[in-house]
Design a protein around this motif. Structure first.
Motif, PDB file in Angstrom:
ATOM      1  N   VAL A  21       0.843  -1.423  -0.175  1.00  0.00           N
ATOM      2  CA  VAL A  21      -0.041   0.084   0.004  1.00  0.00           C
ATOM      3  C   VAL A  21       0.844   1.310   0.016  1.00  0.00           C
ATOM      4  CG1 VAL A  21      -1.567   1.298   1.394  1.00  0.00           C
ATOM      5  CG2 VAL A  21      -1.912  -1.018   1.203  1.00  0.00           C
ATOM      6  N   ALA A  22       1.947   1.170   1.042  1.00  0.00           N
ATOM      7  CA  ALA A  22       2.759   2.520   0.823  1.00  0.00           C
ATOM      8  C   ALA A  22       3.536   2.523  -0.430  1.00  0.00           C
ATOM      9  CB  ALA A  22       3.618   2.175   2.017  1.00  0.00           C
ATOM     10  N   ASP A  23       4.236   1.574  -1.095  1.00  0.00           N
ATOM     11  CA  ASP A  23       4.777   1.646  -2.412  1.00  0.00           C
ATOM     12  C   ASP A  23       3.936   2.026  -3.593  1.00  0.00           C
ATOM     13  OD1 ASP A  23       6.871   0.211  -1.046  1.00  0.00           O
ATOM     14  OD2 ASP A  23       6.707  -1.654  -1.899  1.00  0.00           O
ATOM     15  N   ALA A  24       2.680   2.000  -3.138  1.00  0.00           N
ATOM     16  CA  ALA A  24       1.489   2.450  -4.365  1.00  0.00           C
ATOM     17  C   ALA A  24       1.251   3.893  -4.001  1.00  0.00           C
ATOM     18  CB  ALA A  24       0.499   1.648  -4.362  1.00  0.00           C
ATOM     19  N   GLY A  25       2.005   4.450  -2.895  1.00  0.00           N
ATOM     20  CA  GLY A  25       1.810   5.964  -2.788  1.00  0.00           C
ATOM     21  C   GLY A  25       0.644   6.079  -2.070  1.00  0.00           C
ATOM     22  N   LEU A  26       0.008   5.235  -1.165  1.00  0.00           N
ATOM     23  CA  LEU A  26      -1.137   5.629  -0.463  1.00  0.00           C
ATOM     24  C   LEU A  26      -0.706   5.329   0.993  1.00  0.00           C
ATOM     25  CD1 LEU A  26      -3.286   3.034  -2.637  1.00  0.00           C
ATOM     26  CD2 LEU A  26      -3.453   5.674  -2.559  1.00  0.00           C
ATOM     27  N   LYS A  27      -1.619   6.008   1.764  1.00  0.00           N
ATOM     28  CA  LYS A  27      -1.213   5.929   3.272  1.00  0.00           C
ATOM     29  C   LYS A  27      -1.947   5.300   4.235  1.00  0.00           C
ATOM     30  CE  LYS A  27      -0.410   9.139   6.939  1.00  0.00           C
ATOM     31  NZ  LYS A  27      -0.362  10.706   7.486  1.00  0.00           N
ATOM     32  N   PRO A  28      -1.386   4.101   4.812  1.00  0.00           N
ATOM     33  CA  PRO A  28      -2.062   3.241   5.715  1.00  0.00           C
ATOM     34  C   PRO A  28      -2.227   3.938   7.121  1.00  0.00           C
ATOM     35  CG  PRO A  28      -0.142   2.167   4.856  1.00  0.00           C
ATOM     36  CD  PRO A  28       0.106   3.602   4.667  1.00  0.00           C
ATOM     37  N   PHE A  29      -3.609   3.750   7.693  1.00  0.00           N
ATOM     38  CA  PHE A  29      -3.907   4.518   8.770  1.00  0.00           C
ATOM     39  C   PHE A  29      -4.864   3.690   9.613  1.00  0.00           C
ATOM     40  CE2 PHE A  29      -7.126   5.501   5.804  1.00  0.00           C
ATOM     41  CZ  PHE A  29      -8.366   5.488   6.497  1.00  0.00           C
ATOM     42  N   ASN A  30      -5.087   4.267  10.998  1.00  0.00           N
ATOM     43  CA  ASN A  30      -5.915   3.640  12.097  1.00  0.00           C
ATOM     44  C   ASN A  30      -5.743   2.212  12.244  1.00  0.00           C
ATOM     45  OD1 ASN A  30      -8.247   3.761  13.810  1.00  0.00           O
ATOM     46  ND2 ASN A  30      -9.734   3.210  12.311  1.00  0.00           N
ATOM     47  N   HIS A  31      -4.534   1.824  12.568  1.00  0.00           N
ATOM     48  CA  HIS A  31      -3.756   0.374  12.797  1.00  0.00           C
ATOM     49  C   HIS A  31      -4.799   0.049  14.058  1.00  0.00           C
ATOM     50  CE1 HIS A  31      -1.213   1.920  10.289  1.00  0.00           C
ATOM     51  NE2 HIS A  31      -0.690   0.860   9.697  1.00  0.00           N
ATOM     52  N   GLY A  32      -5.213  -1.295  14.247  1.00  0.00           N
ATOM     53  CA  GLY A  32      -5.695  -1.767  15.166  1.00  0.00           C
ATOM     54  C   GLY A  32      -5.484  -3.420  15.478  1.00  0.00           C
ATOM     55  N   ASP A  33      -5.356  -3.697  16.744  1.00  0.00           N
ATOM     56  CA  ASP A  33      -5.141  -4.952  17.077  1.00  0.00           C
ATOM     57  C   ASP A  33      -5.820  -5.505  18.166  1.00  0.00           C
ATOM     58  OD1 ASP A  33      -3.932  -7.588  17.848  1.00  0.00           O
ATOM     59  OD2 ASP A  33      -1.830  -6.819  18.125  1.00  0.00           O
ATOM     60  N   TYR A  34      -6.952  -6.107  17.860  1.00  0.00           N
ATOM     61  CA  TYR A  34      -8.100  -6.334  18.744  1.00  0.00           C
ATOM     62  C   TYR A  34      -8.532  -7.735  17.933  1.00  0.00           C
ATOM     63  CZ  TYR A  34     -10.708  -3.144  15.852  1.00  0.00           C
ATOM     64  OH  TYR A  34     -11.089  -2.527  14.785  1.00  0.00           O
ATOM     65  N   SER A  35      -9.143  -8.297  19.022  1.00  0.00           N
ATOM     66  CA  SER A  35     -10.103  -9.555  18.313  1.00  0.00           C
ATOM     67  C   SER A  35     -11.142  -9.249  17.369  1.00  0.00           C
ATOM     68  CB  SER A  35     -10.788 -10.289  19.549  1.00  0.00           C
ATOM     69  OG  SER A  35     -11.419 -11.526  19.041  1.00  0.00           O
ATOM     70  N   PRO A  36     -10.991  -9.947  16.130  1.00  0.00           N
ATOM     71  CA  PRO A  36     -10.371 -11.328  15.948  1.00  0.00           C
ATOM     72  C   PRO A  36      -9.059 -11.133  15.086  1.00  0.00           C
ATOM     73  CG  PRO A  36     -12.094 -11.010  14.369  1.00  0.00           C
ATOM     74  CD  PRO A  36     -12.342  -9.786  15.057  1.00  0.00           C
ATOM     75  N   GLY A  37      -8.480 -10.149  15.030  1.00  0.00           N
ATOM     76  CA  GLY A  37      -7.187  -9.818  14.304  1.00  0.00           C
ATOM     77  C   GLY A  37      -6.608  -8.277  14.298  1.00  0.00           C
ATOM     78  N   ARG A  38      -5.460  -8.511  13.490  1.00  0.00           N
ATOM     79  CA  ARG A  38      -4.808  -7.013  13.479  1.00  0.00           C
ATOM     80  C   ARG A  38      -5.480  -6.304  12.196  1.00  0.00           C
ATOM     81  NH1 ARG A  38       0.710  -8.262  12.336  1.00  0.00           N
ATOM     82  NH2 ARG A  38       0.639  -6.000  11.931  1.00  0.00           N
ATOM     83  N   ARG A  39      -5.296  -5.098  12.096  1.00  0.00           N
ATOM     84  CA  ARG A  39      -5.933  -4.496  10.614  1.00  0.00           C
ATOM     85  C   ARG A  39      -5.368  -3.176  10.426  1.00  0.00           C
ATOM     86  NH1 ARG A  39     -10.941  -5.949  12.143  1.00  0.00           N
ATOM     87  NH2 ARG A  39      -9.974  -7.065  13.573  1.00  0.00           N
ATOM     88  N   PHE A  40      -5.540  -2.479   9.579  1.00  0.00           N
ATOM     89  CA  PHE A  40      -5.329  -1.148   9.091  1.00  0.00           C
ATOM     90  C   PHE A  40      -6.205  -0.740   7.952  1.00  0.00           C
ATOM     91  CE2 PHE A  40      -2.542  -3.190   6.142  1.00  0.00           C
ATOM     92  CZ  PHE A  40      -2.453  -2.428   4.884  1.00  0.00           C
ATOM     93  N   TYR A  41      -6.242   0.647   7.968  1.00  0.00           N
ATOM     94  CA  TYR A  41      -7.078   1.002   6.774  1.00  0.00           C
ATOM     95  C   TYR A  41      -6.276   1.834   5.696  1.00  0.00           C
ATOM     96  CZ  TYR A  41     -10.914  -0.143   9.830  1.00  0.00           C
ATOM     97  OH  TYR A  41     -11.799  -0.841  10.646  1.00  0.00           O
TER      98      TYR A  41
END
Length: 124
Positions: free
Chosen positions: A89-109
């Protein structure tokens, strides 16, 4: 078949080819079909053998951006390697945000080129 599944999602985008290329790069998907679509528009279906995202553009000048959450809040994509996809995602020039680590898994947007929000999640 184990039960109902989502077979495809149809999104309106400004540039189906650009959006399809992003999906290919991020998720190793492929174009299943492309061609003319309703009302003189164009569409590209990108995914795998089980499901796809239909990327539709109406004819004429495309809108430059769509209002967030109208009517779609986000598209969730389940992946095995969250960190690998975040790097892509970062290599495509887009910005990951809102990282989370809660059940049932890890995530970002992230927001794609049209402002469509994707949630990337891993249960691993």
């Amino acid at each position: 078949m184990p039960g109902p599944i989502i077979e495809h999602i149809n999104l309106t985008v400004t540039n189906p080819a650009r959006s399809a290329k992003l999906m290919e790069q991020l998720f190793d998907w492929h174009i299943r079909w492309e061609g003319p679509a309703r009302d003189g528009g164009t569409s590209i279906h990108v995914g795998d053998e089980r499901f796809y995202i239909a990327l539709y553009a109406p004819p004429g000048e495309p809108e430059s951006r769509f209002p967030k959450g109208e009517p779609l809040n986000h598209v969730g994509i389940l992946v095995d390697d969250l960190d690998l996809i975040e790097d892509k995602v970062a290599d495509a020039g887009l910005k990951p945000f809102n990282h989370g680590d809660y059940s049932p898994g890890r995530r970002f947007y992230f927001l794609d080129y049209d402002g469509i929000e994707f949630e990337i999640v891993s249960y691993g």
